[in-house]
Design a protein around this motif. Structure first.
Motif, PDB file in Angstrom:
ATOM      1  N   ASN A   1      37.517  40.353  47.232  1.00 29.90           N
ATOM      2  CA  ASN A   1      37.408  38.927  47.567  1.00 29.90           C
ATOM      3  C   ASN A   1      38.702  38.348  48.114  1.00 29.90           C
ATOM      4  O   ASN A   1      38.996  37.176  47.910  1.00 29.90           O
ATOM      5  N   GLY A   2      39.514  39.171  48.810  1.00 27.15           N
ATOM      6  CA  GLY A   2      40.736  38.626  49.374  1.00 27.15           C
ATOM      7  C   GLY A   2      41.754  39.683  49.740  1.00 27.15           C
ATOM      8  O   GLY A   2      41.466  40.886  49.722  1.00 27.15           O
TER       9      GLY A   2
ATOM     10  N   TYR B   1      48.328  35.482  48.007  1.00 28.80           N
ATOM     11  CA  TYR B   1      46.935  35.870  47.815  1.00 28.80           C
ATOM     12  C   TYR B   1      46.070  34.942  48.638  1.00 28.80           C
ATOM     13  O   TYR B   1      46.087  33.728  48.457  1.00 28.80           O
ATOM     14  N   SER B   2      45.310  35.535  49.575  1.00 30.00           N
ATOM     15  CA  SER B   2      44.333  34.798  50.377  1.00 30.00           C
ATOM     16  C   SER B   2      42.957  35.177  49.855  1.00 30.00           C
ATOM     17  O   SER B   2      42.523  36.319  50.003  1.00 30.00           O
ATOM     18  N   LYS B   3      42.290  34.233  49.235  1.00 29.47           N
ATOM     19  CA  LYS B   3      40.973  34.494  48.631  1.00 29.47           C
ATOM     20  C   LYS B   3      39.892  34.199  49.655  1.00 29.47           C
ATOM     21  O   LYS B   3      39.793  33.090  50.160  1.00 29.47           O
ATOM     22  N   THR B   4      39.066  35.204  49.928  1.00 24.73           N
ATOM     23  CA  THR B   4      38.076  35.086  51.000  1.00 24.73           C
ATOM     24  C   THR B   4      36.648  34.903  50.492  1.00 24.73           C
ATOM     25  O   THR B   4      35.751  34.624  51.273  1.00 24.73           O
TER      26      THR B   4
ATOM     27  N   THR C   1      35.903  30.650  41.820  1.00 25.75           N
ATOM     28  CA  THR C   1      37.279  30.287  41.482  1.00 25.75           C
ATOM     29  C   THR C   1      37.734  31.133  40.298  1.00 25.75           C
ATOM     30  O   THR C   1      36.997  31.339  39.342  1.00 25.75           O
TER      31      THR C   1
ATOM     32  N   ILE D   1      42.456  29.543  41.902  1.00 26.31           N
ATOM     33  CA  ILE D   1      42.302  29.668  43.347  1.00 26.31           C
ATOM     34  C   ILE D   1      40.834  29.931  43.658  1.00 26.31           C
ATOM     35  O   ILE D   1      40.170  30.705  42.960  1.00 26.31           O
TER      36      ILE D   1
ATOM     37  N   SER E   1      37.637  30.331  46.854  1.00 28.15           N
ATOM     38  CA  SER E   1      37.366  30.937  48.156  1.00 28.15           C
ATOM     39  C   SER E   1      37.883  30.056  49.291  1.00 28.15           C
ATOM     40  O   SER E   1      37.725  28.836  49.263  1.00 28.15           O
TER      41      SER E   1
ATOM     42  N   THR F   1      44.657  29.934  50.102  1.00 26.88           N
ATOM     43  CA  THR F   1      45.774  30.869  50.110  1.00 26.88           C
ATOM     44  C   THR F   1      46.908  30.269  49.292  1.00 26.88           C
ATOM     45  O   THR F   1      47.241  29.103  49.468  1.00 26.88           O
TER      46      THR F   1
ATOM     47  N   TYR G   1      45.130  39.082  36.527  1.00 28.55           N
ATOM     48  CA  TYR G   1      44.068  38.201  36.053  1.00 28.55           C
ATOM     49  C   TYR G   1      43.562  38.767  34.735  1.00 28.55           C
ATOM     50  O   TYR G   1      44.035  39.832  34.290  1.00 28.55           O
TER      51      TYR G   1
END
Length: 136
Positions: free
Chosen positions: A52-53, A69-72, A76, A97, A99, A102, A124
């Motif tokens: 997911n990123g 971290y870029s969450k795509t 959350t 963070i 979707s 960043t 996490y």
């Protein structure tokens, strides 16, 4: 009136410049090869594609490290970013963070850290992910 217009235009130019300044980090992190290279191909920038990123790590001038971290996708989550250097891991505080977001965290290093191997880490509740090691 002319002075007020110049001040407004200057403020807009500064705001536009700061957006442009922060954009390369997100775009660099947007591509991650299977070998952990970013679009720039520089060995001081390494990344890992997650489900997911993208987790991204970059050394700047030997004294600063950025972990991004870029969450795509996905829901959350609460995570913390950091880096591992010289056998020790340094983390940020936990943050949430979602979707499409960043987050970039920075850390300071001593001048002797330049070109030394380090990894970016994302932690996490279910575990930890890391980037390949940066190098020169």
């Amino acid at each position: 009136m002319r002075s007020r217009t110049n001040v407004t235009l200057t403020a807009l130019a500064i705001a536009a410049g700061s957006v442009m300044f922060s954009a390369p980090t997100a775009s660099a992190a947007a591509y991650c090869s299977s070998s952990g290279c970013t679009a720039t191909g520089e060995p001081m920038e390494r990344c890992t594609t997650l489900s997911n990123g993208i987790l991204y790590n970059k050394q700047i001038s030997g004294t600063t490290v950025y972990t991004t971290y870029s969450k795509t996708g996905g829901s959350t989550v609460s995570v913390r970013l950091g880096y591992t250097y010289n056998g020790s891991t340094t983390y940020s505080s936990y943050f949430s963070i979602g979707s499409g977001q960043t987050v970039k965290k920075s850390g300071g290093l001593g001048s002797t850290a330049y070109c030394k191997s380090m990894t970016g880490v994302l932690n996490y509740s279910g575990g930890t992910f890391q980037t390949p090691s940066t190098h020169c």
